[in-house]
Design a protein around this motif. Structure first.
Motif, PDB file in Angstrom:
ATOM      1  N   ALA A  28       0.964  -1.152   0.022  1.00  0.00           N
ATOM      2  CA  ALA A  28      -0.098  -0.114  -0.095  1.00  0.00           C
ATOM      3  C   ALA A  28       0.928   1.207   0.076  1.00  0.00           C
ATOM      4  O   ALA A  28       1.985   1.534   0.699  1.00  0.00           O
ATOM      5  N   ALA A  29       0.417   2.123  -0.910  1.00  0.00           N
ATOM      6  CA  ALA A  29       1.284   3.540  -1.142  1.00  0.00           C
ATOM      7  C   ALA A  29       0.395   4.561  -0.971  1.00  0.00           C
ATOM      8  O   ALA A  29      -0.703   4.493  -1.915  1.00  0.00           O
ATOM      9  N   ASP A  30       0.476   5.570  -0.145  1.00  0.00           N
ATOM     10  CA  ASP A  30      -0.251   6.778   0.028  1.00  0.00           C
ATOM     11  C   ASP A  30       0.303   7.579  -1.218  1.00  0.00           C
ATOM     12  O   ASP A  30       1.269   8.463  -0.924  1.00  0.00           O
ATOM     13  N   ILE A  31      -0.413   7.761  -2.261  1.00  0.00           N
ATOM     14  CA  ILE A  31       0.006   8.569  -3.452  1.00  0.00           C
ATOM     15  C   ILE A  31      -0.627   9.819  -3.482  1.00  0.00           C
ATOM     16  O   ILE A  31      -0.279  10.823  -4.407  1.00  0.00           O
ATOM     17  N   GLY A  32      -1.945  10.099  -3.035  1.00  0.00           N
ATOM     18  CA  GLY A  32      -2.557  11.032  -2.961  1.00  0.00           C
ATOM     19  C   GLY A  32      -3.221  11.537  -4.340  1.00  0.00           C
ATOM     20  O   GLY A  32      -3.610  12.714  -4.493  1.00  0.00           O
ATOM     21  N   LEU A  33      -3.295  10.533  -5.203  1.00  0.00           N
ATOM     22  CA  LEU A  33      -4.013  10.892  -6.492  1.00  0.00           C
ATOM     23  C   LEU A  33      -4.970  10.096  -6.660  1.00  0.00           C
ATOM     24  O   LEU A  33      -5.322   8.932  -6.038  1.00  0.00           O
ATOM     25  N   SER A  34      -5.845  10.383  -7.573  1.00  0.00           N
ATOM     26  CA  SER A  34      -6.850   9.591  -8.093  1.00  0.00           C
ATOM     27  C   SER A  34      -6.707   8.324  -9.132  1.00  0.00           C
ATOM     28  O   SER A  34      -5.737   8.406  -9.704  1.00  0.00           O
ATOM     29  N   GLU A  35      -7.399   7.446  -9.330  1.00  0.00           N
ATOM     30  CA  GLU A  35      -7.367   6.365 -10.318  1.00  0.00           C
ATOM     31  C   GLU A  35      -6.836   6.762 -11.690  1.00  0.00           C
ATOM     32  O   GLU A  35      -5.997   6.325 -12.353  1.00  0.00           O
ATOM     33  N   ASP A  36      -7.517   7.873 -11.945  1.00  0.00           N
ATOM     34  CA  ASP A  36      -7.314   8.492 -13.491  1.00  0.00           C
ATOM     35  C   ASP A  36      -6.088   9.281 -13.683  1.00  0.00           C
ATOM     36  O   ASP A  36      -5.552   9.105 -14.588  1.00  0.00           O
ATOM     37  N   GLU A  37      -5.291   9.511 -12.573  1.00  0.00           N
ATOM     38  CA  GLU A  37      -4.026  10.078 -12.525  1.00  0.00           C
ATOM     39  C   GLU A  37      -2.772   9.169 -12.466  1.00  0.00           C
ATOM     40  O   GLU A  37      -1.758   9.470 -12.581  1.00  0.00           O
ATOM     41  N   VAL A  38      -3.113   7.616 -12.207  1.00  0.00           N
ATOM     42  CA  VAL A  38      -2.051   6.768 -12.028  1.00  0.00           C
ATOM     43  C   VAL A  38      -2.497   5.568 -12.987  1.00  0.00           C
ATOM     44  O   VAL A  38      -3.393   5.262 -13.118  1.00  0.00           O
ATOM     45  N   ASP A  39      -1.283   4.978 -13.348  1.00  0.00           N
ATOM     46  CA  ASP A  39      -1.297   3.960 -14.326  1.00  0.00           C
ATOM     47  C   ASP A  39      -0.046   3.082 -13.734  1.00  0.00           C
ATOM     48  O   ASP A  39       1.010   3.393 -13.668  1.00  0.00           O
ATOM     49  N   VAL A  40      -0.564   1.678 -13.462  1.00  0.00           N
ATOM     50  CA  VAL A  40       0.542   0.837 -12.812  1.00  0.00           C
ATOM     51  C   VAL A  40       0.460  -0.316 -14.120  1.00  0.00           C
ATOM     52  O   VAL A  40      -0.529  -0.966 -14.351  1.00  0.00           O
ATOM     53  N   ASP A  41       1.742  -0.675 -14.446  1.00  0.00           N
ATOM     54  CA  ASP A  41       1.859  -2.171 -15.105  1.00  0.00           C
ATOM     55  C   ASP A  41       3.042  -2.803 -14.250  1.00  0.00           C
ATOM     56  O   ASP A  41       3.712  -2.356 -13.581  1.00  0.00           O
ATOM     57  N   ILE A  42       2.496  -4.083 -14.377  1.00  0.00           N
ATOM     58  CA  ILE A  42       3.437  -5.082 -13.550  1.00  0.00           C
ATOM     59  C   ILE A  42       3.925  -5.816 -14.807  1.00  0.00           C
ATOM     60  O   ILE A  42       3.506  -6.572 -15.566  1.00  0.00           O
ATOM     61  N   VAL A  43       5.272  -5.842 -14.861  1.00  0.00           N
ATOM     62  CA  VAL A  43       6.314  -6.527 -15.698  1.00  0.00           C
ATOM     63  C   VAL A  43       7.293  -7.681 -14.963  1.00  0.00           C
ATOM     64  O   VAL A  43       7.992  -7.124 -13.979  1.00  0.00           O
ATOM     65  N   GLY A  44       6.733  -8.779 -14.887  1.00  0.00           N
ATOM     66  CA  GLY A  44       7.625  -9.737 -14.222  1.00  0.00           C
ATOM     67  C   GLY A  44       7.380  -9.632 -12.768  1.00  0.00           C
ATOM     68  O   GLY A  44       6.145  -9.519 -12.173  1.00  0.00           O
ATOM     69  N   SER A  45       8.233  -9.343 -12.099  1.00  0.00           N
ATOM     70  CA  SER A  45       8.131  -9.038 -10.606  1.00  0.00           C
ATOM     71  C   SER A  45       8.370  -7.477 -10.431  1.00  0.00           C
ATOM     72  O   SER A  45       8.629  -7.157  -9.105  1.00  0.00           O
ATOM     73  N   THR A  46       8.178  -6.691 -11.283  1.00  0.00           N
ATOM     74  CA  THR A  46       8.257  -5.277 -11.061  1.00  0.00           C
ATOM     75  C   THR A  46       7.136  -4.312 -11.354  1.00  0.00           C
ATOM     76  O   THR A  46       6.535  -4.753 -12.414  1.00  0.00           O
ATOM     77  N   ALA A  47       6.722  -3.625 -10.461  1.00  0.00           N
ATOM     78  CA  ALA A  47       5.659  -2.559 -10.669  1.00  0.00           C
ATOM     79  C   ALA A  47       6.194  -1.260 -11.018  1.00  0.00           C
ATOM     80  O   ALA A  47       7.323  -0.862 -10.529  1.00  0.00           O
ATOM     81  N   ILE A  48       5.618  -0.725 -12.278  1.00  0.00           N
ATOM     82  CA  ILE A  48       5.850   0.345 -12.670  1.00  0.00           C
ATOM     83  C   ILE A  48       4.849   1.619 -12.671  1.00  0.00           C
ATOM     84  O   ILE A  48       3.689   1.218 -13.208  1.00  0.00           O
ATOM     85  N   VAL A  49       5.037   2.468 -11.739  1.00  0.00           N
ATOM     86  CA  VAL A  49       3.699   3.398 -11.546  1.00  0.00           C
ATOM     87  C   VAL A  49       4.226   4.848 -12.212  1.00  0.00           C
ATOM     88  O   VAL A  49       5.237   5.232 -11.802  1.00  0.00           O
ATOM     89  N   VAL A  50       3.159   5.284 -13.088  1.00  0.00           N
ATOM     90  CA  VAL A  50       3.324   6.494 -13.659  1.00  0.00           C
ATOM     91  C   VAL A  50       2.111   7.324 -13.082  1.00  0.00           C
ATOM     92  O   VAL A  50       0.926   6.906 -13.270  1.00  0.00           O
TER      93      VAL A  50
END
Length: 80
Positions: A24-46
């Motif tokens: 869990a990460a407190d990012i303070g953004l809405s779902e529309d402002e965040v894109d998460v891709d899981i590649v293998g065992s790496t999470a890429i959060v934009v």
């Protein structure tokens, strides 16, 4: 539970349960402002706020991951 703080002082917490890991990460953004891709065992959060775009990567425990954002909190659940 493990807890980390990045350079921007946002907290990342990792909880271990019998059947899953929850990150869990407190990012303070809405779902529309965040894109998460899981590649293998790496999470890429934009995060795209319109004014700026930031990208963060971190390693996940192995397993199937489910991602959600609610009330500014990013949650990644990984089944063991």
């Amino acid at each position: 539970m493990q807890q980390f703080a990045g350079g921007n002082e946002r907290f990342l917490r990792r909880y271990e349960y019998d059947d899953s890991w929850v990150i869990a990460a407190d990012i303070g953004l809405s779902e529309d402002e965040v894109d998460v891709d899981i590649v293998g065992s790496t999470a890429i959060v934009v995060a795209d706020t319109g004014a700026s775009v930031t990208e963060t990567e971190f390693e996940l425990p192995a397993g199937d991951a489910e991602v959600g954002v609610q009330n500014g909190v990013l949650t990644i659940t990984i089944q063991k």
